[in-house]
Design a protein around this motif. Structure first.
Motif, PDB file in Angstrom:
ATOM      1  N   SER A  67     -14.408   0.865  -1.875  1.00 47.11           N
ATOM      2  CA  SER A  67     -14.015  -0.497  -2.215  1.00 47.11           C
ATOM      3  C   SER A  67     -13.650  -1.256  -0.947  1.00 47.11           C
ATOM      4  N   LYS A 123     -11.024  -3.244  -1.293  1.00 49.78           N
ATOM      5  CA  LYS A 123      -9.711  -3.688  -1.752  1.00 49.78           C
ATOM      6  C   LYS A 123      -8.767  -2.497  -1.928  1.00 49.78           C
ATOM      7  N   TYR A 124      -7.477  -2.802  -1.891  1.00 49.90           N
ATOM      8  CA  TYR A 124      -6.427  -1.843  -2.220  1.00 49.90           C
ATOM      9  C   TYR A 124      -5.599  -2.416  -3.349  1.00 49.90           C
ATOM     10  N   SER A 125      -4.982  -1.532  -4.136  1.00 48.37           N
ATOM     11  CA  SER A 125      -4.162  -1.987  -5.262  1.00 48.37           C
ATOM     12  C   SER A 125      -2.686  -2.026  -4.871  1.00 48.37           C
ATOM     13  N   SER A 144      -4.945 -10.533  -9.937  1.00 45.73           N
ATOM     14  CA  SER A 144      -4.833  -9.137 -10.347  1.00 45.73           C
ATOM     15  C   SER A 144      -3.957  -8.419  -9.324  1.00 45.73           C
ATOM     16  N   ASN A 145      -3.953  -7.090  -9.370  1.00 50.40           N
ATOM     17  CA  ASN A 145      -3.138  -6.334  -8.425  1.00 50.40           C
ATOM     18  C   ASN A 145      -3.978  -5.777  -7.278  1.00 50.40           C
ATOM     19  N   GLU A 146      -5.184  -6.306  -7.067  1.00 53.79           N
ATOM     20  CA  GLU A 146      -6.048  -5.819  -6.000  1.00 53.79           C
ATOM     21  C   GLU A 146      -6.130  -6.846  -4.873  1.00 53.79           C
ATOM     22  N   TYR A 147      -5.996  -6.348  -3.644  1.00 58.30           N
ATOM     23  CA  TYR A 147      -6.002  -7.197  -2.452  1.00 58.30           C
ATOM     24  C   TYR A 147      -6.978  -6.634  -1.436  1.00 58.30           C
ATOM     25  N   THR A 148      -7.631  -7.522  -0.715  1.00 63.97           N
ATOM     26  CA  THR A 148      -8.594  -7.058   0.272  1.00 63.97           C
ATOM     27  C   THR A 148      -7.901  -6.327   1.415  1.00 63.97           C
ATOM     28  N   ASP A 173      -3.450   1.786  -0.805  1.00 64.95           N
ATOM     29  CA  ASP A 173      -2.853   1.489  -2.102  1.00 64.95           C
ATOM     30  C   ASP A 173      -1.340   1.611  -1.964  1.00 64.95           C
TER      31      ASP A 173
END
Length: 311
Positions: free
Chosen positions: A233, A235-237, A256-260, A301
């Motif tokens: 991915s 992204k990290y959560s 959401s809770n995902e960020y690059t 994460d």
């Protein structure tokens, strides 16, 4: 009777150069490129031996070059002038392809992706500071970045431009849309330009990991930070928890809770009436801050807990 004489005739065949000039950002041929020929390597001024112009297919031919070293100067309106060295060998026909880069604003940032035939479709992804992902299905965020060229049948080039850089971090990554073979077999390479100056290059052969994403670099202002890793991915959560009574607010555009990868998230702890904020904890329970505002760099994460105590 006079003795007959045998005369050996030697014919020297000169070099022919068949060339083609294309746009580096999209591989389209460029018509009406002026090609000036000078004697010697890296000769940018002085006597011009010959001038040729490309046709509608971006092609040109130079005849009757004697053996030696030459510099070809290529120029066209709207493009940066470039110089190429060629070595002419007697009797040789040289097939050459050259590229010109379109002129852009000095503050713009352009990234150009190319790869080999082993993977048919790689996709360029650019995530803006507002966490908008510019890619094949969203070619322009309407504010700062645009996908100029999307290629689905191998090699590239794919080009993306930050035309109005905003404050904050951008993430540049490549997605293996084909799925297989592994992205690393593509031998993908990236050139990064600010304005018309090459400022960095990246090659997937230097990257570690497995997965469908090659996370290449982030850019914030004038600073480029190499990531150069392969993962599942880009992204990290981020998981936020609360102990006691209060809320955690995220200063972010993400829904959401995902960020690059590499992005910065600011958390603010807000206690309910009759309670006060005490500290932050990470997933292991270790205290990581006592200020009600916490900034996190998304390099993995993460789980963060806000601890509130009753007054």
């Amino acid at each position: 009777m006079d003795k007959s004489k045998t005369v050996k005739a030697v014919f020297v065949q000169d070099t022919i150069i068949n060339g083609k000039v294309t746009d580096e950002t999209n591989d389209h041929p460029i018509e009406s490129v002026t090609v000036n020929v000078r004697s010697g390597n890296d000769v940018h001024e002085g006597k011009i031996l010959e001038t040729i112009t490309t046709d509608a297919n971006g092609k040109y031919t130079i005849n009757n070059l004697s053996a030696g070293n030459y510099t070809l100067q290529l120029s066209a309106p709207g493009y940066n002038t470039r110089y190429y060295n060629v070595i002419a060998t007697t009797g040789q026909t040289i097939e050459t392809k050259s590229e010109l880069l379109p002129v852009i604003n000095d503050d713009s940032i352009r990234s150009i992706l190319t790869w080999n035939d082993s993977v048919s479709d790689l996709d360029t992804h650019l995530v803006t500071p507002k966490q908008v992902e510019v890619k094949y299905s969203n070619e322009d965020d309407g504010e700062s970045a645009k996908l100029n060229q999307d290629v689905t049948d191998g090699n590239g080039p794919e080009t993306i431009t930050i035309y109005n850089q905003q404050p904050g971090s951008y993430l540049y990554s490549i997605y293996n849309y084909s799925g297989s073979p592994e992205i690393k077999t593509s031998n993908a390479g990236i050139k990064v330009y600010r304005g018309n100056t090459l400022i960095n290059t990246f090659n997937i052969s230097d990257a570690e990991g497995t997965g469908r994403y090659w996370n290449v670099f982030s850019i914030d202002g004038d600073t480029i930070t190499s990531i150069n890793s392969i993962a599942d991915s880009n992204k990290y959560s981020l998981t936020t928890e609360v102990e006691g009574q209060g809320t955690v607010n995220e200063n972010s555009y993400v829904q959401s809770n995902e960020y690059t990868i590499g992005s910065t998230v600011t958390l603010t702890a807000a206690p309910d009436t009759g309670w006060h904020f005490d500290h932050w904890e990470d997933a292991s329970g270790e205290q990581i801050g006592t200020d009600s505002t916490l900034s996190l760099t998304m390099d993995s994460d993460k789980t963060v807990k806000a601890v509130f105590l009753e007054d």
